[in-house]
Design a protein around this motif. Structure first.
Motif, PDB file in Angstrom:
ATOM      1  N   GLY A 162     -22.594  -4.914  37.693  1.00 26.82           N
ATOM      2  CA  GLY A 162     -23.485  -5.304  38.780  1.00 26.82           C
ATOM      3  C   GLY A 162     -24.570  -4.262  39.015  1.00 26.82           C
ATOM      4  N   PHE A 163     -24.198  -2.975  38.960  1.00 27.60           N
ATOM      5  CA  PHE A 163     -25.173  -1.889  39.132  1.00 27.60           C
ATOM      6  C   PHE A 163     -26.182  -1.894  37.983  1.00 27.60           C
ATOM      7  N   ILE A 164     -25.684  -2.129  36.771  1.00 26.61           N
ATOM      8  CA  ILE A 164     -26.573  -2.187  35.606  1.00 26.61           C
ATOM      9  C   ILE A 164     -27.542  -3.365  35.734  1.00 26.61           C
ATOM     10  N   ASP A 165     -27.029  -4.505  36.240  1.00 27.28           N
ATOM     11  CA  ASP A 165     -27.893  -5.675  36.454  1.00 27.28           C
ATOM     12  C   ASP A 165     -29.047  -5.344  37.392  1.00 27.28           C
ATOM     13  N   LEU A 166     -28.759  -4.559  38.417  1.00 26.93           N
ATOM     14  CA  LEU A 166     -29.795  -4.164  39.370  1.00 26.93           C
ATOM     15  C   LEU A 166     -30.882  -3.362  38.660  1.00 26.93           C
ATOM     16  N   VAL A 167     -30.467  -2.432  37.810  1.00 28.25           N
ATOM     17  CA  VAL A 167     -31.416  -1.596  37.069  1.00 28.25           C
ATOM     18  C   VAL A 167     -32.257  -2.458  36.124  1.00 28.25           C
ATOM     19  N   PHE A 168     -31.608  -3.389  35.436  1.00 26.98           N
ATOM     20  CA  PHE A 168     -32.332  -4.238  34.480  1.00 26.98           C
ATOM     21  C   PHE A 168     -33.277  -5.204  35.181  1.00 26.98           C
ATOM     22  N   ALA A 169     -32.917  -5.642  36.391  1.00 26.41           N
ATOM     23  CA  ALA A 169     -33.803  -6.537  37.138  1.00 26.41           C
ATOM     24  C   ALA A 169     -35.115  -5.828  37.481  1.00 26.41           C
ATOM     25  N   LEU A 170     -35.040  -4.520  37.657  1.00 28.41           N
ATOM     26  CA  LEU A 170     -36.225  -3.740  38.017  1.00 28.41           C
ATOM     27  C   LEU A 170     -37.257  -3.708  36.893  1.00 28.41           C
ATOM     28  N   ASP A 171     -36.816  -3.879  35.633  1.00 23.05           N
ATOM     29  CA  ASP A 171     -37.809  -3.912  34.560  1.00 23.05           C
ATOM     30  C   ASP A 171     -38.114  -5.331  34.085  1.00 23.05           C
ATOM     31  N   SER A 172     -37.130  -6.242  34.177  1.00 20.68           N
ATOM     32  CA  SER A 172     -37.361  -7.590  33.660  1.00 20.68           C
ATOM     33  C   SER A 172     -38.350  -8.384  34.512  1.00 20.68           C
ATOM     34  N   ILE A 173     -38.308  -8.207  35.839  1.00 19.52           N
ATOM     35  CA  ILE A 173     -39.193  -8.994  36.704  1.00 19.52           C
ATOM     36  C   ILE A 173     -40.649  -8.543  36.600  1.00 19.52           C
ATOM     37  N   PRO A 174     -40.958  -7.236  36.692  1.00 17.69           N
ATOM     38  CA  PRO A 174     -42.351  -6.839  36.445  1.00 17.69           C
ATOM     39  C   PRO A 174     -42.841  -7.251  35.059  1.00 17.69           C
ATOM     40  N   ALA A 175     -41.944  -7.227  34.067  1.00 23.87           N
ATOM     41  CA  ALA A 175     -42.341  -7.596  32.702  1.00 23.87           C
ATOM     42  C   ALA A 175     -42.806  -9.042  32.636  1.00 23.87           C
ATOM     43  N   ILE A 176     -42.058  -9.957  33.236  1.00 28.14           N
ATOM     44  CA  ILE A 176     -42.441 -11.363  33.129  1.00 28.14           C
ATOM     45  C   ILE A 176     -43.612 -11.699  34.048  1.00 28.14           C
ATOM     46  N   TYR A 177     -43.745 -10.968  35.176  1.00 31.12           N
ATOM     47  CA  TYR A 177     -44.912 -11.184  36.026  1.00 31.12           C
ATOM     48  C   TYR A 177     -46.185 -10.696  35.334  1.00 31.12           C
ATOM     49  N   GLY A 178     -46.034  -9.915  34.279  1.00 26.86           N
ATOM     50  CA  GLY A 178     -47.188  -9.535  33.479  1.00 26.86           C
ATOM     51  C   GLY A 178     -47.643 -10.658  32.563  1.00 26.86           C
ATOM     52  N   LEU A 179     -46.819 -11.700  32.427  1.00 22.06           N
ATOM     53  CA  LEU A 179     -47.142 -12.829  31.553  1.00 22.06           C
ATOM     54  C   LEU A 179     -47.505 -14.089  32.335  1.00 22.06           C
TER      55      LEU A 179
END
Length: 341
Positions: A201-218
């Motif tokens: 769950g903690f790792i998911d939080l960290v990954f959400a921090l990079d995945s969401i800005p990444a897709i909002y760039g597209l």
């Protein structure tokens, strides 16, 4: 892209229904899925995701369809990176194979919930503050640098967060089936299964921090962001068992993701310049020379990067395996002669 509340409700309800079905049909009874089962369901979810993208292109517009496919590819690549870390965590906690499905399922659901929250926040920020693109872009460039330097950085099961959790929770040394807690000597204890889920769950939080800005760039469409994330996470459990052995062979995955994140970071900064409203940059005017990277180029670049990273990884691991076999087959005299030369 005009998405009505009814469409949102139906989309979220169908997504929940898929995960409920997965739990009751595949996860509730502990077992290690076969390669055939994993392959069939992985193909089903990937096919469903591709069909959904075609549906957006046909019924709405192919610009949005292209944004969805670029987002889906990016999120799928980041999700595979997720799987690599999940593998490290479950190895670190020595989770029995037959219970790994439950851990993965809970981890994926947590990931979807966290990403849903970040999607809502991101949509609100983009709607009201165009300068947030500068922050997203800079953040992705930093993440790209960290990925290029080595990716995962040790076993999360032994990280500072899990050490803190162990200090405040009484933990048993052994698993008790797939139970999260157990009573021993009149006291409630936490099992390693719960610790594993907390770590993921903690790792998911960290990954959400990079995945969401990444897709909002597209894409700036929250609906596309959500559906691309949902489809990227669907079938991730089956994919884990299907490519479990392959994960360790993707030695250039971190570098491939670094290139993708850096590309999207640059794209975001260029877009921020194009819609600039900050008074200390170009007097608060839009920077006309800043090009907008078209979605077809983004889709092609991301797809090509994933293919190159995968092929290069497989070539490298195959070459290393041949060298290791060659070394083992040589006599001690041959090895000594090579060293002396």
């Amino acid at each position: 892209m005009n998405v009505t509340p009814l469409v949102w409700i139906i989309t979220i309800a169908v997504t929940i229904a898929f995960f409920v079905y997965e739990f009751f049909v595949h996860v509730r009874k502990p077992h290690e899925p076969s390669i055939g089962e994993s392959a069939r369901w992985s193909a089903f979810y990937i096919g469903l995701a591709l069909l959904f993208g075609v549906g957006i292109g046909v019924t709405v517009d192919w610009t949005y369809g292209g944004e969805y496919f670029a987002g889906y590819l990016t999120e799928k690549a980041l999700s595979i990176d997720n799987l690599f870390v999940f593998l490290i965590v479950m190895t670190g906690f020595a989770v029995p194979k037959k219970y790994q499905q439950k851990v993965l399922m809970i981890g994926i659901v947590i990931a979807l919930i966290l990403r849903g929250g970040f999607i809502a926040v991101g949509a609100a920020l983009i709607e009201n503050f165009s300068w947030v693109f500068y922050i997203f872009g800079a953040f992705l460039l930093i993440l790209a640098y960290q990925q290029a330097r080595g990716g995962h950085g040790g076993n999360p099961a032994d990280g500072w967060f899990m050490k803190f959790v162990r200090r405040i929770l009484p933990v048993t040394d052994e698993y008790h089936g797939d139970r999260l807690t157990v009573v021993k000597d009149g006291r409630r204890w936490v099992t390693p299964m719960l610790l594993t889920i907390i770590a993921i769950g903690f790792i998911d939080l960290v990954f959400a921090l990079d995945s969401i800005p990444a897709i909002y760039g597209l894409t700036e469409e929250a609906y596309i962001v959500f559906t691309a994330n949902a489809f990227a996470l669907m079938g991730l459990r089956q994919l884990f068992f299907l490519i479990g052995g392959l994960l360790e062979r993707l030695v250039y995955l971190a570098q491939g993701l670094a290139v993708i994140l850096a590309f999207i970071g640059v794209k975001l900064v260029l877009h921020a310049l194009h819609v600039n409203e900050l008074p200390f940059i170009n007097g608060g005017e839009h920077v006309e020379w800043a090009p907008e990277i078209p979605i077809w180029f983004s889709l092609t670049f991301i797809g090509a990067t994933i293919v190159v990273a995968t092929v290069a990884s497989l070539i490298k691991t195959r070459s290393d395996a041949r060298k290791a076999t060659s070394t083992l087959s040589r006599t001690p005299e041959e090895v000594e002669k090579e060293i002396s030369e």
